[in-house]
Design a protein around this motif. Structure first.
Motif, PDB file in Angstrom:
ATOM      1  N   THR A   1       0.826  -1.210   0.000  1.00 45.71           N
ATOM      2  CA  THR A   1       0.000   0.000   0.000  1.00 45.71           C
ATOM      3  C   THR A   1       0.860   1.259   0.000  1.00 45.71           C
ATOM      4  N   ILE A   2       1.927   1.241   0.774  1.00 42.19           N
ATOM      5  CA  ILE A   2       2.824   2.401   0.802  1.00 42.19           C
ATOM      6  C   ILE A   2       3.502   2.588  -0.554  1.00 42.19           C
ATOM      7  N   ASP A   3       3.964   1.464  -1.154  1.00 42.23           N
ATOM      8  CA  ASP A   3       4.597   1.568  -2.474  1.00 42.23           C
ATOM      9  C   ASP A   3       3.624   2.119  -3.512  1.00 42.23           C
ATOM     10  N   GLU A   4       2.355   1.677  -3.433  1.00 40.33           N
ATOM     11  CA  GLU A   4       1.360   2.187  -4.373  1.00 40.33           C
ATOM     12  C   GLU A   4       1.122   3.678  -4.162  1.00 40.33           C
ATOM     13  N   SER A   5       1.075   4.113  -2.895  1.00 46.27           N
ATOM     14  CA  SER A   5       0.875   5.540  -2.615  1.00 46.27           C
ATOM     15  C   SER A   5       2.065   6.359  -3.092  1.00 46.27           C
ATOM     16  N   THR A   6       3.277   5.830  -2.888  1.00 43.66           N
ATOM     17  CA  THR A   6       4.466   6.545  -3.348  1.00 43.66           C
ATOM     18  C   THR A   6       4.492   6.666  -4.860  1.00 43.66           C
ATOM     19  N   ALA A   7       4.164   5.562  -5.542  1.00 40.03           N
ATOM     20  CA  ALA A   7       4.140   5.600  -7.007  1.00 40.03           C
ATOM     21  C   ALA A   7       3.067   6.570  -7.510  1.00 40.03           C
ATOM     22  N   MET A   8       1.893   6.570  -6.869  1.00 40.56           N
ATOM     23  CA  MET A   8       0.834   7.492  -7.264  1.00 40.56           C
ATOM     24  C   MET A   8       1.279   8.930  -7.086  1.00 40.56           C
ATOM     25  N   LEU A   9       1.971   9.200  -5.972  1.00 43.74           N
ATOM     26  CA  LEU A   9       2.470  10.556  -5.728  1.00 43.74           C
ATOM     27  C   LEU A   9       3.461  10.964  -6.805  1.00 43.74           C
ATOM     28  N   GLU A  10       4.357  10.055  -7.200  1.00 45.44           N
ATOM     29  CA  GLU A  10       5.333  10.376  -8.241  1.00 45.44           C
ATOM     30  C   GLU A  10       4.637  10.660  -9.580  1.00 45.44           C
ATOM     31  N   ASP A  11       3.618   9.847  -9.915  1.00 46.18           N
ATOM     32  CA  ASP A  11       2.906  10.068 -11.179  1.00 46.18           C
ATOM     33  C   ASP A  11       2.185  11.408 -11.190  1.00 46.18           C
ATOM     34  N   ILE A  12       1.564  11.758 -10.062  1.00 50.29           N
ATOM     35  CA  ILE A  12       0.844  13.034  -9.993  1.00 50.29           C
ATOM     36  C   ILE A  12       1.808  14.203 -10.163  1.00 50.29           C
ATOM     37  N   LEU A  13       2.967  14.106  -9.504  1.00 55.37           N
ATOM     38  CA  LEU A  13       3.946  15.187  -9.624  1.00 55.37           C
ATOM     39  C   LEU A  13       4.501  15.286 -11.042  1.00 55.37           C
ATOM     40  N   VAL A  14       4.727  14.140 -11.681  1.00 49.05           N
ATOM     41  CA  VAL A  14       5.219  14.164 -13.062  1.00 49.05           C
ATOM     42  C   VAL A  14       4.191  14.784 -13.984  1.00 49.05           C
ATOM     43  N   LEU A  15       2.920  14.395 -13.838  1.00 56.00           N
ATOM     44  CA  LEU A  15       1.870  14.944 -14.689  1.00 56.00           C
ATOM     45  C   LEU A  15       1.731  16.452 -14.492  1.00 56.00           C
ATOM     46  N   ALA A  16       1.810  16.894 -13.242  1.00 61.30           N
ATOM     47  CA  ALA A  16       1.636  18.322 -12.963  1.00 61.30           C
ATOM     48  C   ALA A  16       2.805  19.147 -13.479  1.00 61.30           C
ATOM     49  N   ARG A  17       3.986  18.548 -13.530  1.00 58.18           N
ATOM     50  CA  ARG A  17       5.170  19.310 -13.927  1.00 58.18           C
ATOM     51  C   ARG A  17       5.573  19.108 -15.383  1.00 58.18           C
ATOM     52  N   THR A  18       4.874  18.245 -16.112  1.00 60.18           N
ATOM     53  CA  THR A  18       5.298  17.901 -17.474  1.00 60.18           C
ATOM     54  C   THR A  18       5.420  19.137 -18.356  1.00 60.18           C
ATOM     55  N   GLY A  19       4.430  20.011 -18.302  1.00 59.88           N
ATOM     56  CA  GLY A  19       4.440  21.180 -19.173  1.00 59.88           C
ATOM     57  C   GLY A  19       5.473  22.215 -18.817  1.00 59.88           C
ATOM     58  N   ARG A  20       6.105  22.128 -17.642  1.00 60.33           N
ATOM     59  CA  ARG A  20       7.063  23.154 -17.216  1.00 60.33           C
ATOM     60  C   ARG A  20       8.465  22.602 -17.015  1.00 60.33           C
ATOM     61  N   VAL A  21       8.733  21.403 -17.553  1.00 59.40           N
ATOM     62  CA  VAL A  21      10.069  20.831 -17.411  1.00 59.40           C
ATOM     63  C   VAL A  21      11.067  21.677 -18.196  1.00 59.40           C
ATOM     64  N   ARG A  22      12.202  21.940 -17.583  1.00 59.91           N
ATOM     65  CA  ARG A  22      13.200  22.837 -18.187  1.00 59.91           C
ATOM     66  C   ARG A  22      14.244  22.086 -19.004  1.00 59.91           C
ATOM     67  N   GLU A  23      14.005  20.834 -19.333  1.00 61.27           N
ATOM     68  CA  GLU A  23      14.966  20.065 -20.114  1.00 61.27           C
ATOM     69  C   GLU A  23      15.067  20.637 -21.521  1.00 61.27           C
ATOM     70  N   ASP A  24      16.292  20.839 -21.985  1.00 57.25           N
ATOM     71  CA  ASP A  24      16.503  21.378 -23.317  1.00 57.25           C
ATOM     72  C   ASP A  24      16.265  20.305 -24.376  1.00 57.25           C
ATOM     73  N   ALA A  25      15.702  20.715 -25.490  1.00 54.17           N
ATOM     74  CA  ALA A  25      15.488  19.795 -26.601  1.00 54.17           C
ATOM     75  C   ALA A  25      16.807  19.570 -27.328  1.00 54.17           C
ATOM     76  N   ARG A  26      17.008  18.326 -27.773  1.00 56.23           N
ATOM     77  CA  ARG A  26      18.226  17.971 -28.496  1.00 56.23           C
ATOM     78  C   ARG A  26      17.846  17.260 -29.791  1.00 56.23           C
ATOM     79  N   ARG A  27      18.630  17.500 -30.821  1.00 58.29           N
ATOM     80  CA  ARG A  27      18.389  16.833 -32.104  1.00 58.29           C
ATOM     81  C   ARG A  27      19.052  15.464 -32.052  1.00 58.29           C
ATOM     82  N   MET A  28      18.240  14.419 -32.177  1.00 58.28           N
ATOM     83  CA  MET A  28      18.782  13.076 -32.021  1.00 58.28           C
ATOM     84  C   MET A  28      17.947  12.086 -32.821  1.00 58.28           C
TER      85      MET A  28
END
Length: 454
Positions: free
Chosen positions: A286-313
């Motif tokens: 249950t704790i692992d599921e809650s931790t994973a859910m928290l990570e997914d929520i944070l990733v979804l909320a921050r996806t549009g503002r990630v500062r990673e530079d685009a690279r041609r590859m």
């Protein structure tokens, strides 16, 4: 006709103004030309009619022995007066308008003839002298011969053949040239105004499309009329406020994530020493599921503002390396080799999106097959599985956060329902799309379409 209209504001304004001005100019030219023609006719015919009426009145009042001398004296400067037995004007050649004007002129001189006749025809060409230039002056073709005749009480006809001055042959050309010049000047000013209005609007549109809530906003140059300048200033200020709110949201989510991870980690440590073992395993899951859910929520909320530079590859090489990682873990994931597919991408985010789609496929199917294709304007990453697939009516809903085909929250069969939502957000952050379809032979086909140039 609507499909032929320009789509831009400046083009529509220029076209409508040009058409309205063209119609107005055509009507104006027609009215002016008509009035000028009437004036020219009055100026050319009026003196000839008045001259003939004066001679007719003088002859009517003169003694018979003086009439020949009067006729000879009047016959000069392009006019020939004579007495004859008939008018010399065929019925079909009569001009009623000129006859009415001639009758009025005679009435003004208290002359009441028994009949009035008038006709207008082309003047004969002047005789050419030997050795003269054979070219005829252009105005000679415009000269007219006015034939006027009145019958007196004694039954004889007084006739006159008077050559009227030529009309202006270049009147229409000059009037058309002046009208065209005025039309071009006004139309040019209208186009400049339309472009002055449309250019700031295009800047606003580009800035809004380029921003989309991701990355730094594009500052629109302040230009144009005052109304548009105020709108651009307000738009730039709004963009700044939106960015400030998004930054504040990221800071708040980071703080929430940090505050929640710490107690969850502490709780897991305490539970690892708990008995009995069955309850300990369930609590840790249950704790692992809650931790994973928290990570997914944070990733979804921050996806549009990630500062990673685009690279041609090479996207194909990135996907193939990810497939090798799954194979090392013993997962049934295959890769279909293909040509190089070069695009500007954020590699960490793109790996996360593809990994989410692969995990989603393996949760409901036994195998997943990946491939990369390149077109002239896009790179397409495809993930196909042999599972039950998603009905067409549910595919759009399944890409929304916290949506799953079943109602359970077991992470072994799909987790929290954020995987597809995160993948879609990452694809849109690249300027692309995520679509769900049906794979060959059944199953789900997920495609990430990335633009070649961002």
């Amino acid at each position: 006709m609507i499909r032929f209209l320009p789509r831009s504001l400046g083009g529509q304004m220029a076209l409508l103004l040009g058409l309205a001005l063209l119609v107005a100019q055509i009507a104006n030219v027609a009215l002016i030309l008509n009035e000028r023609q009437k004036l020219t006719l009055a100026q050319n015919q009026g003196p000839a009619i008045d001259r003939f009426a004066g001679v007719a009145a003088d002859l009517a009042a003169a003694a018979p022995e003086f009439r020949a001398a009067l006729l000879a004296d009047a016959s000069h400067r392009g006019a020939r007066f004579a007495y004859s037995a008939d008018s010399g004007i065929p019925p079909r050649a009569r001009n009623a308008a000129v006859e009415a004007r001639l009758a009025d002129a005679l009435a003004d001189l208290d002359t009441r003839p028994a009949a009035v006749r008038a006709a207008i025809t082309r003047a004969p060409e002047p005789p050419r002298l030997p050795g003269a230039n054979r070219a005829r002056p252009p105005e000679s073709a415009e000269r007219q011969l006015m034939i006027l005749a009145v019958r007196g009480r004694e039954g004889r006809w007084l006739t006159a053949r008077i050559i009227t001055p030529p009309r202006d042959p270049r009147l229409g050309i000059r009037l058309g040239a002046a009208t065209l010049l005025l039309y071009l000047i006004v139309l040019g000013a209208s186009i400049v105004i339309a472009m002055r209005l449309a250019r700031p609007l295009r800047d606003l549109t580009r800035a809004a499309d380029a921003f989309g809530g991701r990355g730094d906003p594009v500052a629109v140059p302040v230009r144009g009329p005052d109304d548009l300048r105020h709108a651009i200033v307000a738009f730039n200020a709004m963009n700044a406020r939106v960015v400030a709110l998004l930054d504040e949201k990221d800071r708040m989510l980071g703080a929430i994530g940090h505050d929640l991870r710490t107690p969850l980690a502490s709780l897991r440590i305490r539970i690892e020493g708990m008995d009995p073992a069955e309850e300990r395993v369930a609590a840790i899951a249950t704790i692992d599921e809650s931790t994973a859910m928290l990570e997914d929520i944070l990733v979804l909320a921050r996806t549009g503002r990630v500062r990673e530079d685009a690279r041609r590859m090479d996207v194909a090489a990135l996907v193939e390396a990810l497939v090798e990682d799954y194979r090392d873990m013993g997962r049934a994931v295959a890769f279909t080799p293909g040509p190089r597919a070069i695009a500007d991408v954020q590699p960490v985010l793109l790996r996360r999106a593809v990994r989410n789609l692969v995990d989603n496929a393996l949760a409901y199917a036994t195998t997943a097959t990946l491939s990369v294709a390149a077109t002239a304007d896009a790179v397409i990453v495809s993930i196909a599985d042999d599972g039950p697939g998603i009905p067409p009516a549910d595919r759009a809903r399944m890409m929304q956060p916290f949506q799953r085909q079943d109602s359970s929250r077991n992470r072994d069969t799909g987790g929290t329902g954020l995987g597809l939502a995160i993948a879609r957000s990452i694809a849109e952050g690249h300027g692309g799309t995520l679509t769900l379809g049906e794979a060959e032979g059944g199953g789900l086909l997920a495609e990430i379409r990335l633009p070649v140039t961002r």
